[in-house]
Motif scaffolding. Structure first.
Motif, PDB file in Angstrom:
ATOM      1  N   ARG A  27      18.463 -38.956 -10.775  1.00 21.71           N
ATOM      2  CA  ARG A  27      17.715 -40.114 -11.246  1.00 21.71           C
ATOM      3  C   ARG A  27      18.072 -40.423 -12.694  1.00 21.71           C
ATOM      4  O   ARG A  27      18.524 -39.552 -13.430  1.00 21.71           O
ATOM      5  N   ILE A  28      17.828 -41.662 -13.054  1.00 17.90           N
ATOM      6  CA  ILE A  28      17.940 -42.111 -14.443  1.00 17.90           C
ATOM      7  C   ILE A  28      16.642 -42.832 -14.797  1.00 17.90           C
ATOM      8  O   ILE A  28      16.082 -43.557 -13.972  1.00 17.90           O
ATOM      9  N   TRP A  29      16.175 -42.606 -16.013  1.00 10.66           N
ATOM     10  CA  TRP A  29      14.992 -43.313 -16.508  1.00 10.66           C
ATOM     11  C   TRP A  29      15.404 -44.143 -17.720  1.00 10.66           C
ATOM     12  O   TRP A  29      16.083 -43.656 -18.618  1.00 10.66           O
ATOM     13  N   MET A  30      14.975 -45.399 -17.737  1.00 10.24           N
ATOM     14  CA  MET A  30      15.333 -46.279 -18.840  1.00 10.24           C
ATOM     15  C   MET A  30      14.197 -47.235 -19.151  1.00 10.24           C
ATOM     16  O   MET A  30      13.455 -47.658 -18.258  1.00 10.24           O
ATOM     17  N   GLY A  31      14.066 -47.559 -20.440  1.00 11.78           N
ATOM     18  CA  GLY A  31      13.083 -48.538 -20.873  1.00 11.78           C
ATOM     19  C   GLY A  31      13.673 -49.928 -20.871  1.00 11.78           C
ATOM     20  O   GLY A  31      14.756 -50.158 -21.414  1.00 11.78           O
ATOM     21  N   ASP A  32      12.978 -50.866 -20.245  1.00  9.34           N
ATOM     22  CA  ASP A  32      13.452 -52.238 -20.078  1.00  9.34           C
ATOM     23  C   ASP A  32      12.657 -53.175 -20.980  1.00  9.34           C
ATOM     24  O   ASP A  32      11.432 -53.242 -20.905  1.00  9.34           O
ATOM     25  N   LEU A  33      13.361 -53.921 -21.826  1.00  8.84           N
ATOM     26  CA  LEU A  33      12.721 -54.848 -22.749  1.00  8.84           C
ATOM     27  C   LEU A  33      12.107 -56.045 -22.031  1.00  8.84           C
ATOM     28  O   LEU A  33      11.148 -56.641 -22.510  1.00  8.84           O
ATOM     29  N   ALA A  91      15.029 -52.107 -28.487  1.00  4.56           N
ATOM     30  CA  ALA A  91      14.070 -53.092 -28.983  1.00  4.56           C
ATOM     31  C   ALA A  91      13.682 -52.736 -30.401  1.00  4.56           C
ATOM     32  O   ALA A  91      13.931 -51.622 -30.869  1.00  4.56           O
ATOM     33  N   VAL A  92      13.084 -53.683 -31.085  1.00  8.15           N
ATOM     34  CA  VAL A  92      12.592 -53.471 -32.440  1.00  8.15           C
ATOM     35  C   VAL A  92      11.069 -53.449 -32.380  1.00  8.15           C
ATOM     36  O   VAL A  92      10.450 -54.337 -31.788  1.00  8.15           O
ATOM     37  N   ASN A  93      10.471 -52.392 -32.956  1.00  2.38           N
ATOM     38  CA  ASN A  93       9.008 -52.323 -32.918  1.00  2.38           C
ATOM     39  C   ASN A  93       8.400 -53.373 -33.870  1.00  2.38           C
ATOM     40  O   ASN A  93       9.052 -53.750 -34.856  1.00  2.38           O
ATOM     41  N   PRO A  94       7.217 -53.884 -33.589  1.00  2.00           N
ATOM     42  CA  PRO A  94       6.350 -53.480 -32.488  1.00  2.00           C
ATOM     43  C   PRO A  94       6.726 -54.191 -31.190  1.00  2.00           C
ATOM     44  O   PRO A  94       6.989 -55.396 -31.193  1.00  2.00           O
ATOM     45  N   THR A  95       6.743 -53.451 -30.095  1.00  2.11           N
ATOM     46  CA  THR A  95       7.062 -54.045 -28.805  1.00  2.11           C
ATOM     47  C   THR A  95       6.693 -53.077 -27.696  1.00  2.11           C
ATOM     48  O   THR A  95       6.251 -51.960 -27.945  1.00  2.11           O
ATOM     49  N   THR A  96       6.919 -53.516 -26.470  1.00  2.00           N
ATOM     50  CA  THR A  96       6.653 -52.697 -25.292  1.00  2.00           C
ATOM     51  C   THR A  96       7.874 -52.707 -24.386  1.00  2.00           C
ATOM     52  O   THR A  96       8.501 -53.752 -24.189  1.00  2.00           O
ATOM     53  N   LEU A  97       8.208 -51.558 -23.845  1.00  2.00           N
ATOM     54  CA  LEU A  97       9.282 -51.418 -22.866  1.00  2.00           C
ATOM     55  C   LEU A  97       8.697 -50.900 -21.558  1.00  2.00           C
ATOM     56  O   LEU A  97       7.973 -49.899 -21.554  1.00  2.00           O
ATOM     57  N   LYS A  98       8.983 -51.573 -20.452  1.00  3.03           N
ATOM     58  CA  LYS A  98       8.642 -51.000 -19.157  1.00  3.03           C
ATOM     59  C   LYS A  98       9.605 -49.860 -18.856  1.00  3.03           C
ATOM     60  O   LYS A  98      10.801 -49.951 -19.160  1.00  3.03           O
ATOM     61  N   PHE A  99       9.093 -48.781 -18.270  1.00  2.00           N
ATOM     62  CA  PHE A  99       9.884 -47.574 -18.054  1.00  2.00           C
ATOM     63  C   PHE A  99      10.118 -47.398 -16.555  1.00  2.00           C
ATOM     64  O   PHE A  99       9.166 -47.240 -15.780  1.00  2.00           O
ATOM     65  N   TYR A 100      11.410 -47.445 -16.144  1.00  2.00           N
ATOM     66  CA  TYR A 100      11.775 -47.397 -14.730  1.00  2.00           C
ATOM     67  C   TYR A 100      12.538 -46.129 -14.383  1.00  2.00           C
ATOM     68  O   TYR A 100      13.311 -45.597 -15.192  1.00  2.00           O
ATOM     69  N   GLU A 101      12.329 -45.671 -13.155  1.00  2.00           N
ATOM     70  CA  GLU A 101      13.118 -44.583 -12.570  1.00  2.00           C
ATOM     71  C   GLU A 101      14.064 -45.205 -11.552  1.00  2.00           C
ATOM     72  O   GLU A 101      13.626 -45.879 -10.617  1.00  2.00           O
ATOM     73  N   MET A 102      15.372 -44.980 -11.753  1.00  2.00           N
ATOM     74  CA  MET A 102      16.379 -45.568 -10.877  1.00  2.00           C
ATOM     75  C   MET A 102      17.103 -44.491 -10.090  1.00  2.00           C
ATOM     76  O   MET A 102      17.471 -43.444 -10.635  1.00  2.00           O
ATOM     77  N   HIS A 103      17.319 -44.768  -8.806  1.00  2.00           N
ATOM     78  CA  HIS A 103      17.992 -43.849  -7.905  1.00  2.00           C
ATOM     79  C   HIS A 103      19.346 -44.427  -7.502  1.00  2.00           C
ATOM     80  O   HIS A 103      19.624 -45.607  -7.708  1.00  2.00           O
ATOM     81  N   ILE A 104      20.156 -43.594  -6.881  1.00  2.00           N
ATOM     82  CA  ILE A 104      21.442 -44.051  -6.338  1.00  2.00           C
ATOM     83  C   ILE A 104      21.183 -44.736  -4.997  1.00  2.00           C
ATOM     84  O   ILE A 104      20.439 -44.214  -4.151  1.00  2.00           O
TER      85      ILE A 104
END
Length: 214
Positions: free
Chosen positions: A17-23, A97-110
């Motif tokens: 898995r990979i986890w990444m924050g999405d702007l 991203a530049v704070n202040p902000t929010t990133l959604k955090f996703y788990e991605m599979h193959i």
């Protein structure tokens, strides 16, 4: 401050898995191919390995130029220095991203499917103007509109408004309606209690709004 939130499972993990924050807070990314997963995972591992190696013997904060082969920017851009925010186009969305902000955090599979399934939303990370980090599991709650009151004393206006924790607020003004809005001061972090901002001006009339953002 510019920041990213990324992670990956170790080589050989039975559930890669990979986890990444999405702007982007309005769209949902898809799972990735094996090739894309391998590329992203390799870059994430290299960033972590280089950071650990170059800071293993120093006690002071380490500052590295973006053009240095050890830097995040150099590694994720393949040495080109371009498109760092999307890891030179390998990330499916902007990850920094530049704070202040929010990133959604996703788990991605193959996924080998022709139409990839949606990535799994874990939650969201919010960094406010003070550098405080908040995590919200699952979907973000709706932002509630602030209740505003204004007290005018001489050439100063004291704008008081309600807030919620994890959200950020900015006072804006206009001298006429309809008209463009201009920021009055910097962004402030919500506390769940009322806050106030004082704005001084010689304008005979000013209209105020509170902009609320994650």
């Amino acid at each position: 401050m510019k920041f990213s939130l990324v992670a990956a499972t170790a080589l050989g993990d039975s559930n890669p898995r990979i986890w990444m924050g999405d702007l982007n807070l309005t769209t949902t990314p898809k799972d990735v191919t094996l090739s894309k997963f391998s590329t992203l995972r390799g870059k994430i591992e290299a960033v972590g390995a280089q950071a650990a190696a170059i800071t293993s013997s120093n006690a002071a904060p380490f500052i590295v130029a973006s053009s240095d082969p050890n830097s995040f920017s150099y590694i994720v851009s393949g040495g080109t220095g371009g498109s760092v925010g999307t890891m030179n186009g390998d990330a499916p969305f902007a990850i920094d991203a530049v704070n202040p902000t929010t990133l959604k955090f996703y788990e991605m599979h193959i996924s080998n499917a022709a139409t990839k399934p949606d990535a799994t939303l874990v939650g969201a990370f919010t960094i406010d103007v003070t550098g405080a980090l908040y995590f919200t599991a699952g979907e973000l709650p709706p932002i509630m509109a602030s209740t505003i009151s204004i007290a005018r004393i001489g050439s100063s206006s004291k704008v008081t408004f309600t807030t919620q924790t994890g959200a950020n607020y900015r006072l804006v003004y206009s001298t006429a309606l309809p008209g463009g809005w201009t920021a009055a001061g910097s962004v402030v972090a919500g506390t769940g209690a009322g806050l106030n901002i004082t704005d001084s001006s010689s304008d005979p009339i000013r209209f105020y709004q509170i902009q609320t953002l994650y």
